[in-house]
Design an enzyme around this catalytic site. Structure first.
Site, mmCIF file in Angstrom:
data_model
loop_
_atom_site.group_PDB
_atom_site.id
_atom_site.type_symbol
_atom_site.label_atom_id
_atom_site.label_comp_id
_atom_site.label_asym_id
_atom_site.label_seq_id
_atom_site.Cartn_x
_atom_site.Cartn_y
_atom_site.Cartn_z
ATOM 1 N N GLU A 49 107.256 2.678 70.613
ATOM 2 C CA GLU A 49 105.986 1.971 70.482
ATOM 3 C C GLU A 49 106.061 0.997 69.308
ATOM 4 O O GLU A 49 105.053 0.416 68.924
ATOM 5 C CB GLU A 49 104.815 2.950 70.331
ATOM 6 C CG GLU A 49 104.845 3.796 69.098
ATOM 7 C CD GLU A 49 103.652 4.723 69.029
ATOM 8 O OE1 GLU A 49 103.859 5.919 69.212
ATOM 9 O OE2 GLU A 49 102.521 4.256 68.809
ATOM 10 N N CYS A 92 103.127 7.537 71.509
ATOM 11 C CA CYS A 92 104.134 8.557 71.187
ATOM 12 C C CYS A 92 104.550 9.377 72.411
ATOM 13 O O CYS A 92 105.478 10.175 72.333
ATOM 14 C CB CYS A 92 103.611 9.490 70.100
ATOM 15 S SG CYS A 92 103.035 8.611 68.651
ATOM 16 N N HIS A 143 104.056 17.351 69.259
ATOM 17 C CA HIS A 143 104.203 16.038 68.628
ATOM 18 C C HIS A 143 103.656 16.162 67.206
ATOM 19 O O HIS A 143 102.566 16.688 66.993
ATOM 20 C CB HIS A 143 103.417 14.991 69.421
ATOM 21 C CG HIS A 143 103.237 13.718 68.660
ATOM 22 N ND1 HIS A 143 104.302 12.981 68.191
ATOM 23 C CD2 HIS A 143 102.115 13.056 68.239
ATOM 24 C CE1 HIS A 143 103.848 11.925 67.535
ATOM 25 N NE2 HIS A 143 102.528 11.952 67.551
HETATM 26 N N1 CAA Z 1 95.296 20.193 48.399
HETATM 27 C C1 CAA Z 1 95.431 20.686 49.664
HETATM 28 N N2 CAA Z 1 94.903 20.079 50.761
HETATM 29 C C2 CAA Z 1 94.205 18.928 50.581
HETATM 30 C C3 CAA Z 1 94.020 18.373 49.292
HETATM 31 C C4 CAA Z 1 94.598 19.054 48.174
HETATM 32 N N3 CAA Z 1 94.458 18.581 46.947
HETATM 33 N N4 CAA Z 1 93.289 17.251 49.440
HETATM 34 C C5 CAA Z 1 93.028 17.109 50.762
HETATM 35 N N5 CAA Z 1 93.589 18.124 51.450
HETATM 36 C C6 CAA Z 1 93.585 18.336 52.898
HETATM 37 C C7 CAA Z 1 92.259 18.050 53.568
HETATM 38 O O1 CAA Z 1 91.377 19.142 53.469
HETATM 39 C C8 CAA Z 1 92.722 17.794 54.992
HETATM 40 O O2 CAA Z 1 93.015 19.003 55.620
HETATM 41 P P1 CAA Z 1 92.263 19.415 57.007
HETATM 42 O O3 CAA Z 1 92.506 18.280 57.963
HETATM 43 O O4 CAA Z 1 92.967 20.659 57.432
HETATM 44 O O5 CAA Z 1 90.840 19.563 56.685
HETATM 45 C C9 CAA Z 1 94.074 17.097 54.805
HETATM 46 O O6 CAA Z 1 94.470 17.369 53.453
HETATM 47 C C10 CAA Z 1 94.003 15.584 54.977
HETATM 48 O O7 CAA Z 1 92.956 15.110 54.191
HETATM 49 P P2 CAA Z 1 92.019 13.950 54.741
HETATM 50 O O8 CAA Z 1 91.532 14.240 56.114
HETATM 51 O O9 CAA Z 1 90.989 13.681 53.690
HETATM 52 O O10 CAA Z 1 93.097 12.758 54.791
HETATM 53 P P3 CAA Z 1 92.933 11.273 55.207
HETATM 54 O O11 CAA Z 1 91.515 10.810 55.140
HETATM 55 O O12 CAA Z 1 93.934 10.539 54.413
HETATM 56 O O13 CAA Z 1 93.315 11.235 56.768
HETATM 57 C C11 CAA Z 1 94.825 11.203 58.603
HETATM 58 C C12 CAA Z 1 94.410 11.938 57.321
HETATM 59 C C13 CAA Z 1 93.600 11.001 59.479
HETATM 60 C C14 CAA Z 1 95.841 12.028 59.329
HETATM 61 C C15 CAA Z 1 95.422 9.837 58.190
HETATM 62 O O14 CAA Z 1 96.611 10.050 57.483
HETATM 63 C C16 CAA Z 1 95.737 8.941 59.385
HETATM 64 O O15 CAA Z 1 94.884 8.197 59.847
HETATM 65 N N6 CAA Z 1 97.016 8.990 59.894
HETATM 66 C C17 CAA Z 1 97.425 8.190 61.051
HETATM 67 C C18 CAA Z 1 96.874 8.717 62.364
HETATM 68 C C19 CAA Z 1 97.435 10.060 62.764
HETATM 69 O O16 CAA Z 1 98.497 10.458 62.320
HETATM 70 N N7 CAA Z 1 96.719 10.754 63.650
HETATM 71 C C20 CAA Z 1 97.182 12.028 64.174
HETATM 72 C C21 CAA Z 1 96.721 12.258 65.597
HETATM 73 S S1 CAA Z 1 97.146 10.837 66.635
HETATM 74 C C22 CAA Z 1 98.779 11.074 67.031
HETATM 75 O O17 CAA Z 1 99.307 12.126 66.905
HETATM 76 C C23 CAA Z 1 99.557 9.862 67.490
HETATM 77 C C24 CAA Z 1 100.364 9.332 66.350
HETATM 78 O O18 CAA Z 1 101.498 9.732 66.137
HETATM 79 C C25 CAA Z 1 99.773 8.300 65.508
#
Ligand code: CAA
Length: 392
Positions: free
Chosen positions: A81, A113, A235
């Site tokens: 992709e 993916c 995945h």
């Molecule tokens: N210690 C331990 N854990 C902590 C922490 C700390 N100090 N601070 C935060 N966390 C935890 C949060 O509680 C959260 O855990 P949960 O989801 O279990 O509640 C985790 O860390 C992530 O925190 P946030 O949700 O606040 O993180 P974020 O706002 O940066 O978003 C994300 C995370 C949405 C995955 C972002 O990285 C993103 O958009 N990534 C790209 C999209 C993606 O990977 N999507 C996955 C599904 S889609 C897919 O699979 C296709 C693909 O490959 C893209």
């Protein structure tokens, strides 16, 4: 199916550099445990300027050809992709670089993916029609998000090449699958962008919904029960996603998703992904490779695999491990590919991100930087020029 068909060999390649996520945390002020624990990622592969999806793919496929030769390969399916061309398939470059037969079809497949899984299933179909043929399946991606975006912590890159054949050495691809497609705008990349647009929270919930729906379809078609699987591969955009997905599956079946249960079911499949980061189409198969390299004997046992491609298409399928498969693994090579990556600082990563290939037709010689057996050596006349390392 009259003969068993499946994965005869599987090989992994990843990029030259690795950035520890402590470096990203140092830059953006996040608590590093958000990445190490919250996302379950320690580092991410960062490609060198002379690497792209073609060089990664060729590096993985070369290992397969070195062991099995090219006889019987008439199809090369390249899933990605992060494609480099809107028209020409990346598979054509790989055919040339590793000397695959000219009497072959070389095509690229896309559905985020999920593309690698579609390539694997299409390959099984081709071999079912003619069991003398072998199909080279490659999943290769470089996951790159906007700088300073939420997705930046979930970048990475890798390629996995698989030889699909009758009477395979490693794993038979089982017939029953569960499928799910839904029109969701969770992650997409319009043609004019080099990085995707993503709704992170929606993407996580869409993925989990897909786990449930694909499993229900799988069950409805007479698939195995959860307790019949010796392993579960998901995945992994980040390894914690596998925990979320498996929790959803266990809860659906009324099984308590304790930390011990999740660790037992998932930990061998997350070891490589934790270090490499997301590799989109390759990610599921990186996880499968990690499972094979870190499990006790799975002879004759079945492994469930869940493939998710945003947008979205998902498939729940399974493989049954061939007795004696362990003699054909590449564990030392896979570990070495990950361990030999050169650690870089956030500043070095940023400089690598600032490097871009010309888009105006100007010429560029790309300096040798990686140790890859294949390199991107130049841009000339709007074309990517590749060479094998020994030919330079
Ligand atoms: N210690 C331990 N854990 C902590 C922490 C700390 N100090 N601070 C935060 N966390 C935890 C949060 O509680 C959260 O855990 P949960 O989801 O279990 O509640 C985790 O860390 C992530 O925190 P946030 O949700 O606040 O993180 P974020 O706002 O940066 O978003 C994300 C995370 C949405 C995955 C972002 O990285 C993103 O958009 N990534 C790209 C999209 C993606 O990977 N999507 C996955 C599904 S889609 C897919 O699979 C296709 C693909 O490959 C893209």
């Amino acid at each position: 199916m009259t003969v068993p068909i499946g994965i005869h060999d599987i090989a992994l390649a990843t990029g030259h550099y690795a950035m520890d996520l402590a470096e990203l945390a140092r830059h953006n002020g996040a608590d590093v445990n958000k990445y190490y624990i919250g996302l379950g990622q320690t580092s991410q592969t960062v490609p060198a300027p002379d690497e792209d999806i073609v060089t990664l793919a060729a590096a993985a496929a070369k290992q397969i050809v070195a062991r099995h030769g090219v006889e019987g390969i008439r199809t090369i399916l390249f899933a990605t992709e992060s494609g480099i061309d809107q028209s020409k398939s990346a598979a054509v470059y790989v055919q040339d670089l590793i000397g695959l037969p000219a009497a072959s079809r070389a095509v690229e497949l896309k559905q985020a993916c999920y593309g690698g899984t579609s390539a694997l299933q299409l390959a099984v179909g081709i071999v079912a029609r003619d069991p003398e043929q072998r199909v080279l399946v490659i999943a290769s991606d470089i996951a790159k998000y906007d700088l300073d975006s939420g997705g930046e912590s979930t970048q990475g890159g890798a390629a996995v090449a698989m030889l699909v054949a009758a009477n395979p050495n490693l794993a038979v691809v089982d017939e029953t699958v569960g499928l799910y497609t839904a029109n969701v705008q969770d992650f997409w990349r319009p043609n004019y962008r080099s990085t995707p647009l993503v709704d992170g929270k929606l993407s996580v919930s869409a993925y989990l919904e897909a786990v449930e729906q694909a499993w229900k379809d799988y069950e409805g078609r007479g698939g195995r029960g959860v307790s019949e699987f010796a392993g579960f591969c998901y995945h992994q955009p980040f390894t914690k996603m596998a925990h979320k997905a498996h929790t959803r599956l266990l809860e659906l079946k009324g099984i308590e998703a304790t930390a011990a249960r999740l660790h037992a079911d998932l930990s061998p499949t997350t070891i490589y992904n934790r270090a490499i980061g997301n590799s989109y189409t390759a990610s599921l198969f990186v996880g499968f490779t990690s499972l094979l390299d870190h499990s006790d004997d799975l002879d004759g046992r079945s492994v469930a695999l869940f493939s998710y491609g945003s947008g979205c298409v998902a498939e729940l399928f399974s493989v049954t491990m061939v007795p004696g498969y362990r003699a054909h693994l590449r564990t030392a090579d896979n570990r070495a590919a990950i361990a030999r990556r050169e650690p870089i600082s956030y500043e070095k990563y940023r400089a690598l991100r600032d490097f871009t290939l010309p888009e105006d037709g100007s010429e560029l010689v790309v300096s040798a930087r990686s140790r890859s057996p294949f390199r991107l050596t130049a841009i000339s006349g709007h074309s990517r020029i590749y060479a094998a390392a020994h030919a330079q």
